[in-house]
Structure formats: C-alpha cells, structure tokens
Scaffold this active site. Structure first.
Site, short mmCIF file in Angstrom:
data_model
loop_
_atom_site.label_atom_id
_atom_site.label_comp_id
_atom_site.label_asym_id
_atom_site.label_seq_id
_atom_site.Cartn_x
_atom_site.Cartn_y
_atom_site.Cartn_z
CE LYS A 220 -0.30 -0.59 4.80
NZ LYS A 220 -0.77 -1.11 6.23
CE1 TYR B 165 14.89 31.30 5.15
CE2 TYR B 165 15.25 28.81 4.36
CZ TYR B 165 14.75 30.12 4.05
OH TYR B 165 14.26 30.57 2.76
C1 LIG Z 1 -0.09 -2.14 6.43
C2 LIG Z 1 -0.82 -3.45 7.02
C3 LIG Z 1 0.59 -4.49 7.30
C4 LIG Z 1 2.08 -4.40 7.08
O1 LIG Z 1 2.27 -3.74 8.48
P1 LIG Z 1 3.77 -3.49 8.36
O2 LIG Z 1 3.78 -2.98 10.10
O3 LIG Z 1 4.15 -2.47 7.76
O4 LIG Z 1 4.54 -4.83 8.56
C5 LIG Z 1 -0.03 -5.72 7.49
N1 LIG Z 1 -1.47 -5.84 7.84
C6 LIG Z 1 -2.59 -5.01 7.88
C7 LIG Z 1 -3.79 -4.97 7.83
C8 LIG Z 1 -1.93 -3.70 7.33
O5 LIG Z 1 -2.88 -2.68 7.21
#
Ligand SMILES: *Cc1c(COP(=O)(O)O)cnc(C)c1O
Length: 341
Positions: free
Chosen positions: A31, A240
């Site tokens: 994702k 800055y």
């Molecule tokens: C994002 C997500 C993962 C992966 O989690 P990580 O901590 O990045 O390994 C797994 N399961 C679900 C439902 C997620 O939303």
C-alpha cells in the site's frame, strides 16, 4: 538527487521474513505505493521471487498494479465502499470485508472469493470479535480470515490478548487461510504466524523490533549532489534562523536536498552525509530544497560531486522520533529513482 533502491536486498528481506514465517507463507504489504518505493517496482521483484499475496489499501492502488500480477492475488484492505462496486468488479482484486455493511454489499454484488478482517483490539477496521462473527460470515467464500496487531512492535500483553481472541473467533469462520502477523508480528513467535503473514515495513529495510535486527537489510539510499562549496570564516552563520555559527574557518557544502524531499527538518543538528569513509555533519537547519554540511573531513569534495546521506531508518526514528513508516511513505517525489538488481 536520486534514490537508489537495492532490489536484491528487497528480495532477501522478503525471503528472510518468509523463512521466519514458516510454515506460513509471507505476503507483502505494498500500500501507499509500496511504502514510497514504487509499488510496481516492488511487486514485479517480489512476484518474480515467488510472493503470492499483495496487500493494498485502495482500489486505485490495485488498479495501478494492472498487468503485473493476477488481480486475485491482490487484497484491498479498505474493502468496498458504496459506489465502488463496479470498479471493484472491473479490477477483480479481492476485497477485505470489514463490516456487516461491506459483507451485505459483497453479497448483493453476487459475492465470490473475499477476505474478512476481524477486529481483535485494534479498534479501527473489522468485525468486532465480540459480535456473531461466525454468523455474519456464513456462506461467504473466504480465502483469508485475518486480524491486525496493535502493539506487535512492543513487548505488550495486548499481543497475546489479540491472538487468543483471534483463535476464539476464527474457529467459527470457515476460511482457506488465516493471517495475523505484520512485520513485527512475525518476530513474536510461531504462535502468531498461522498460514500467511503480511510484512510491509521490514521488506523495505525498516526494523520494527529487536527480533528482526540483523536480519533485515537497508533497501533505500539517498544520494544528492554538491551545488556549491563555500569557505566560511569564524563567526559566519548558516541557514534560516542562523542556528549554526562557524567557530573557526571551515569548508562547507550546500546540497540539493531538503524537507520538501522528505529529508525532514528534524534531522537538523543530527543528520550527516558520508563520503569516502568520512562523516560530514549537517550544519544549521534543513531548508525546503537545501541542506548544508561540514566538509572539512573531505577536502577533495567539489561542486557537482555525488554524496550519500548517512541515513538508516531505525537510526532516523531513534534520533528524531519520526517513525520509520513516515520516513518511507513521505519520501519526496523529486528524486530520480534507480533500482539496482
Ligand atoms: C500495513 C498493514 C500491514 C503491514 O504492516 P507492517 O507493520 O508494515 O509490516 C499488515 N496488515 C495490515 C492489515 C496492514 O494494514
């Protein structure tokens, strides 16, 4: 400016997580555009290495993977919202059904293979574990029955509580496979692995817990060029707010890189660069497009030269309090992106 991604490290991280997950198989959370690395680049490599389950949040993210993998191997974690039915059907990825409304919507669309999320204590998405989950799921063709851990990266009693709730509820849910662990969950031990694990962060070089330290290798490197070399006099200030004043004459370099590239201001006074074994510390504040460093230890460095940020995700999190997840997903869009392997 360029991001250099190590494809071999990505694949070896996934393989290591797969071995740790055995007898379960490791999928991949891709994702948010593969946590910022580029979902298509990530999926192409992991799919070639044998990964079969990919997790995205949105339908558009599933659509963006068109032609790379069988859509039946892509899970859409947000499920189906009203109005998304036609898009979901057209894409053909598998929804993770999170609520009785989503289940009803899926049934009214004619059903088919789906996944189901049970909330065992995260309090975000999923069928509440105290409800009649088995009843809600009757007649569904469920591939993955899953839940998500809230505190897997901590030594917390909540992990075991969630695991016991998952076990209690899942026995009533007929699914082909069961899944609980994210990256850190894999490190919690064999009781958490079930049939499929869902690592994200650790694929990309993040180290969420001690159990994965030494096993996970960095995947992303930040490189940029020296725009200008400057000779500072004692008393000259930089950037800055003039937060750095040269205590003596010194050579500095101004780099093309700033917080608009995800090189966050929180690194001011902490971060550095590396050049031929020398560490070159940041001076003053990181600004939007520019960062200044002390190059006294690298007398050969000149304008136009490439230089590598002394950056790794766990250290950046420890030093700034900004999570490894945010470092990755907020990396900038102005970089050239180069995959080696
Ligand atoms: C994002 C997500 C993962 C992966 O989690 P990580 O901590 O990045 O390994 C797994 N399961 C679900 C439902 C997620 O939303």
């Amino acid at each position: 400016m360029r991001l250099v991604f190590d494809g071999a490290a990505l694949v070896s991280n996934w393989q290591a997580l797969g071995w740790l997950s055995e007898p379960a198989s490791a999928g991949a959370a891709v994702k948010a555009d593969g946590y910022g690395l580029g979902a298509r680049d990530v999926v192409a490599r992991l799919s070639a290495a044998g990964c079969r389950d990919f997790f995205v949040a949105h339908w558009a993210e599933a659509q963006a993977l068109a032609g790379l993998v069988d859509p039946a191997r892509i899970s859409v974690l947000h499920g189906i919202a009203p109005g998304e039915e036609a898009l979901a059907k057209a894409i053909g990825a598998v929804p993770v059904l999170n609520s009785t409304d989503q289940i009803a919507r899926w049934r009214s669309m004619g059903g088919g293979t789906c996944h189901v999320m049970i909330d065992t204590g995260m309090g975000r998405l999923g069928l509440d574990w105290r409800e009649d989950v088995a009843g809600h799921c009757t007649g569904l063709d469920i591939d993955l029955c899953m839940s998500h851990l809230a505190s897997a990266d901590e030594d917390s009693a909540q992990n075991e509580t969630q695991r016991l709730r998952f076990d209690e509820v899942r026995t009533g849910v007929s699914a082909r496979r069961y899944s609980l662990a994210n990256s850190a969950g894999i490190g919690l031990g064999s009781g958490y692995r079930y049939d499929c694990t869902r690592p994200g962060l650790a694929l990309y070089g993040g180290v969420p817990c001690g159990a994965l330290a030494g096993i996970i290798n960095p995947v992303m490197r930040i490189e940029t060029r020296v725009l200008q070399v400057r000779q500072m006099q004692a008393g000259d200030s930089i950037g800055y707010g003039a937060t750095f004043t040269a205590p003596a004459a010194m050579r500095t370099a101004t780099l093309s890189l700033g917080y608009a590239d995800g090189f966050k201001r929180g690194l001011s006074g902490i971060g550095g660069f590396a050049h031929n074994g020398a560490r070159l510390p940041l001076l003053g504040r990181v600004s939007m497009d520019l960062t200044c460093i002390d190059i006294s230890a690298a007398p050969d460095l000149g304008e136009g030269d490439w230089i590598t940020a002394d950056f790794d995700l766990p250290a950046a999190e420890a030093a700034t309090g900004i999570s490894q997840y945010e470092w990755l997903t907020q990396i900038g869009r102005r970089f050239e992106r180069i995959w080696v392997d």
